[in-house]
Design a protein around this motif. Structure first.
Motif, PDB file in Angstrom:
ATOM      1  N   ILE A 106       0.742  -1.200  -0.027  1.00  0.00           N
ATOM      2  CA  ILE A 106       0.060  -0.078  -0.116  1.00  0.00           C
ATOM      3  C   ILE A 106       0.989   1.314   0.076  1.00  0.00           C
ATOM      4  N   GLY A 107       2.043   1.148  -0.187  1.00  0.00           N
ATOM      5  CA  GLY A 107       3.158   2.285  -0.289  1.00  0.00           C
ATOM      6  C   GLY A 107       3.555   2.773   0.893  1.00  0.00           C
ATOM      7  N   VAL A 108       3.749   1.963   1.931  1.00  0.00           N
ATOM      8  CA  VAL A 108       4.186   2.263   3.346  1.00  0.00           C
ATOM      9  C   VAL A 108       5.612   1.884   3.451  1.00  0.00           C
ATOM     10  N   GLY A 109       5.919   0.556   3.245  1.00  0.00           N
ATOM     11  CA  GLY A 109       7.324   0.150   3.699  1.00  0.00           C
ATOM     12  C   GLY A 109       8.222   0.556   3.034  1.00  0.00           C
ATOM     13  N   LEU A 137       9.747 -13.450   1.934  1.00  0.00           N
ATOM     14  CA  LEU A 137       9.326 -15.145   1.829  1.00  0.00           C
ATOM     15  C   LEU A 137       9.084 -15.348   0.121  1.00  0.00           C
ATOM     16  N   MET A 138       8.689 -14.435  -0.521  1.00  0.00           N
ATOM     17  CA  MET A 138       8.593 -14.355  -1.853  1.00  0.00           C
ATOM     18  C   MET A 138       9.554 -13.565  -2.746  1.00  0.00           C
ATOM     19  N   PRO A 139      10.613 -13.879  -2.797  1.00  0.00           N
ATOM     20  CA  PRO A 139      11.735 -13.083  -3.189  1.00  0.00           C
ATOM     21  C   PRO A 139      11.524 -12.582  -4.726  1.00  0.00           C
ATOM     22  N   THR A 140      10.946 -13.572  -5.696  1.00  0.00           N
ATOM     23  CA  THR A 140      10.815 -13.390  -6.908  1.00  0.00           C
ATOM     24  C   THR A 140       9.459 -12.477  -7.450  1.00  0.00           C
ATOM     25  N   SER A 141       8.684 -12.517  -6.370  1.00  0.00           N
ATOM     26  CA  SER A 141       7.428 -11.770  -6.845  1.00  0.00           C
ATOM     27  C   SER A 141       7.558 -10.310  -6.598  1.00  0.00           C
ATOM     28  N   VAL A 142       7.452  -9.438  -7.769  1.00  0.00           N
ATOM     29  CA  VAL A 142       7.305  -8.174  -7.732  1.00  0.00           C
ATOM     30  C   VAL A 142       6.177  -7.584  -7.023  1.00  0.00           C
ATOM     31  N   ALA A 143       4.720  -8.124  -7.289  1.00  0.00           N
ATOM     32  CA  ALA A 143       3.754  -7.919  -6.500  1.00  0.00           C
ATOM     33  C   ALA A 143       3.838  -7.892  -5.025  1.00  0.00           C
ATOM     34  N   LEU A 144       4.424  -8.870  -4.758  1.00  0.00           N
ATOM     35  CA  LEU A 144       4.444  -9.128  -3.060  1.00  0.00           C
ATOM     36  C   LEU A 144       5.490  -8.344  -2.263  1.00  0.00           C
ATOM     37  N   ARG A 145       6.511  -7.805  -3.000  1.00  0.00           N
ATOM     38  CA  ARG A 145       7.626  -7.025  -2.454  1.00  0.00           C
ATOM     39  C   ARG A 145       6.884  -5.570  -1.558  1.00  0.00           C
ATOM     40  N   TYR A 146       7.188  -5.498  -0.284  1.00  0.00           N
ATOM     41  CA  TYR A 146       6.669  -4.376   0.475  1.00  0.00           C
ATOM     42  C   TYR A 146       5.092  -4.932   0.664  1.00  0.00           C
ATOM     43  N   ALA A 147       4.652  -5.940   0.496  1.00  0.00           N
ATOM     44  CA  ALA A 147       3.383  -6.342   0.749  1.00  0.00           C
ATOM     45  C   ALA A 147       2.897  -6.925   1.950  1.00  0.00           C
ATOM     46  N   PHE A 148       2.023  -6.549   2.862  1.00  0.00           N
ATOM     47  CA  PHE A 148       1.582  -6.923   4.012  1.00  0.00           C
ATOM     48  C   PHE A 148       0.183  -7.231   4.270  1.00  0.00           C
ATOM     49  N   ASP A 207       4.844   5.580  -4.860  1.00  0.00           N
ATOM     50  CA  ASP A 207       4.756   4.971  -6.194  1.00  0.00           C
ATOM     51  C   ASP A 207       5.594   4.106  -6.620  1.00  0.00           C
ATOM     52  N   ARG A 208       5.524   2.979  -6.836  1.00  0.00           N
ATOM     53  CA  ARG A 208       6.707   1.793  -7.164  1.00  0.00           C
ATOM     54  C   ARG A 208       6.084   0.722  -7.797  1.00  0.00           C
ATOM     55  N   PRO A 209       6.738  -0.127  -8.426  1.00  0.00           N
ATOM     56  CA  PRO A 209       6.249  -1.253  -9.144  1.00  0.00           C
ATOM     57  C   PRO A 209       5.500  -2.215  -8.375  1.00  0.00           C
ATOM     58  N   ARG A 229       3.573  -1.484  -5.815  1.00  0.00           N
ATOM     59  CA  ARG A 229       2.338  -0.760  -5.201  1.00  0.00           C
ATOM     60  C   ARG A 229       1.039  -1.255  -5.863  1.00  0.00           C
ATOM     61  N   SER A 230       0.211  -1.852  -5.159  1.00  0.00           N
ATOM     62  CA  SER A 230      -1.150  -2.263  -5.425  1.00  0.00           C
ATOM     63  C   SER A 230      -1.685  -1.394  -6.537  1.00  0.00           C
ATOM     64  N   ARG A 231      -2.246  -2.139  -7.372  1.00  0.00           N
ATOM     65  CA  ARG A 231      -2.793  -1.215  -8.447  1.00  0.00           C
ATOM     66  C   ARG A 231      -4.374  -0.449  -7.958  1.00  0.00           C
ATOM     67  N   SER A 232      -4.799  -0.905  -6.835  1.00  0.00           N
ATOM     68  CA  SER A 232      -5.817  -0.339  -6.139  1.00  0.00           C
ATOM     69  C   SER A 232      -5.532   1.035  -5.416  1.00  0.00           C
ATOM     70  N   ILE A 233      -4.046   1.260  -5.226  1.00  0.00           N
ATOM     71  CA  ILE A 233      -3.516   2.422  -4.424  1.00  0.00           C
ATOM     72  C   ILE A 233      -3.374   3.697  -5.290  1.00  0.00           C
ATOM     73  N   LYS A 234      -4.238   4.530  -5.448  1.00  0.00           N
ATOM     74  CA  LYS A 234      -3.872   5.714  -5.984  1.00  0.00           C
ATOM     75  C   LYS A 234      -4.404   6.897  -5.514  1.00  0.00           C
ATOM     76  N   PRO A 235      -3.961   8.281  -5.755  1.00  0.00           N
ATOM     77  CA  PRO A 235      -4.459   9.474  -5.239  1.00  0.00           C
ATOM     78  C   PRO A 235      -6.001   9.192  -5.217  1.00  0.00           C
ATOM     79  N   LEU A 236      -6.891   9.698  -4.272  1.00  0.00           N
ATOM     80  CA  LEU A 236      -8.099   9.758  -4.473  1.00  0.00           C
ATOM     81  C   LEU A 236      -8.738  11.237  -4.356  1.00  0.00           C
ATOM     82  N   HIS A 237      -7.964  12.196  -3.908  1.00  0.00           N
ATOM     83  CA  HIS A 237      -8.532  13.502  -4.085  1.00  0.00           C
ATOM     84  C   HIS A 237      -9.727  13.891  -3.273  1.00  0.00           C
ATOM     85  N   LEU A 238      -9.777  13.185  -1.930  1.00  0.00           N
ATOM     86  CA  LEU A 238     -10.849  13.480  -1.233  1.00  0.00           C
ATOM     87  C   LEU A 238     -10.979  14.816  -0.429  1.00  0.00           C
TER      88      LEU A 238
END
Length: 347
Positions: free
Chosen positions: A239-242, A252-263, A299-301, A303-312
């Motif tokens: 979610i763009g924190v770590g 634990l999944m070092p070859t996965s781009v999507a799971l890097r920094y994933a919690f 913003d990085r490779p 980061r979940s595609r669900s996470i984008k600026p919302l402009h609330l």
């Protein structure tokens, strides 16, 4: 919490839809969304570790007893404190030397519904396998498993309790873990104003919270990750924190781009009592959490595609905060003194 924003025209249409529905009960999708938050019928127990009152009673005793730490000063309840929503209120869990661990203590609320790997980085295969790591860790409870089993076997009252719970006097690692699992599955969120509203009490929450619910499920799309009665999809997201070497599931999944920094997505139950927030306690307040997601995180490779600026707007942030506040019970069930029924209790 995670949000997904589509293309600009989709956002515009979403805003029009929300605005049009506010005068007649909010977003027209509200009724169908509410149905997805109905409570489950019972607490799930695995077939290999079925519920029993005797096992739950033994698990409760073990949970609060420092006999499971090397020097007799720490218990499971040292970090999972009932009055702090089964967390510890710290940014990161404390070591036995009063330093900081790498991650914060996760709540145990609704852990029975935690499907898939557990822990912020998913290092635990099942709930039954969790207890051994903190118990034997030198930085935590610092008690080798063989020593723990020997201590319990030498205690006549524990020997009797294990014999009652398992119809056999042998004290093994599997039975120790099963007893702790049995009581932890009973740590269930109490009925909140939100739950009363879901059940049909329109006065249970105020209009700002209802608008926040519409945002949560609609334009902001928090529910893409914080879904259902327990408010989690039981998955892992960046979610763009770590930062730096704090890479979560990626370790634990070092070859996965999507799971890097994933919690792991945490439940939002009793969220008001569980600050500071995020896996590392880096966000102090719920208002700051909303601001973080509004910005969209790093913003990085990965980061979940669900996470984008919302402009609330400020009003929308306030509505989301009002909605989040409806997820607390005020007091909650007292598992420390409750009597356990003979059959599996309802949530």
């Amino acid at each position: 919490m995670a949000w997904k924003v589509g293309a600009a025209i989709a956002v515009l249409l979403g805003l029009v839809g929300v605005t049009a529905g506010l005068g007649s009960g909010g977003d027209p999708r509200r009724a169908s969304w509410r149905e997805t938050y109905r409570p489950p019928a019972e607490i799930p127990f695995p077939s290999e570790n079925p519920y029993s009152a005797a096992k739950a009673e033994l698990g409760r005793r073990l949970f609060f007893d420092p006999i499971l730490s090397g020097d007799g000063t720490r218990a499971c309840a040292t970090c999972h404190i009932p009055d702090l929503a089964w967390g510890d209120g710290r940014a990161r869990a404390a070591t036995r030397m009063q330093g900081d661990m790498d991650l914060r203590t996760p709540t145990l609320i609704n852990v029975a519904w935690q499907d898939g790997p557990l822990g912020w980085d998913g290092k635990f295969r099942t709930l039954e396998t969790v207890a051994a790591m903190p118990m034997t860790s030198p930085a935590n409870m610092n008690l080798p498993m063989a020593d723990a089993l020997a201590r319990l076997s030498a205690d006549a009252s524990y020997a009797a309790a294990f014999a009652t719970a398992f119809k056999d006097p042998a004290i093994t690692r599997d039975r120790l873990e099963a007893a702790l699992d049995a009581v932890e599955r009973l740590i269930v969120a109490g009925t909140t104003p939100f739950d009363r509203w879901i059940a049909g009490d329109e006065a249970a929450i105020a209009e700002p919270a209802k608008r926040g619910f519409d945002l949560f499920n609609g334009r902001a799309d928090c529910a893409s990750c914080h879904s259902g009665w327990s408010f989690t999809d039981n998955s892992f997201h960046d979610i763009g924190v770590g930062t730096g070497t704090d890479i979560g599931r990626g370790r634990l999944m070092p070859t996965s781009v999507a799971l890097r920094y994933a919690f792991k997505t945490p439940t939002l139950r009793e969220i008001g009592k569980r600050g500071p927030y995020m896996h590392d306690g880096s966000v102090a307040t719920l208002a700051a959490v909303i601001d973080l997601y509004d910005r969209g995180g790093i913003d990085r490779p990965s980061r979940s595609r669900s996470i984008k600026p919302l402009h609330l707007s400020a009003a929308e942030r306030a509505d989301l905060l009002a909605f989040l506040s409806t997820r607390s019970t005020g007091t909650g069930p007292d598992l420390t003194t409750a009597s356990f029924p003979t059959a599996v209790p309802a949530p």
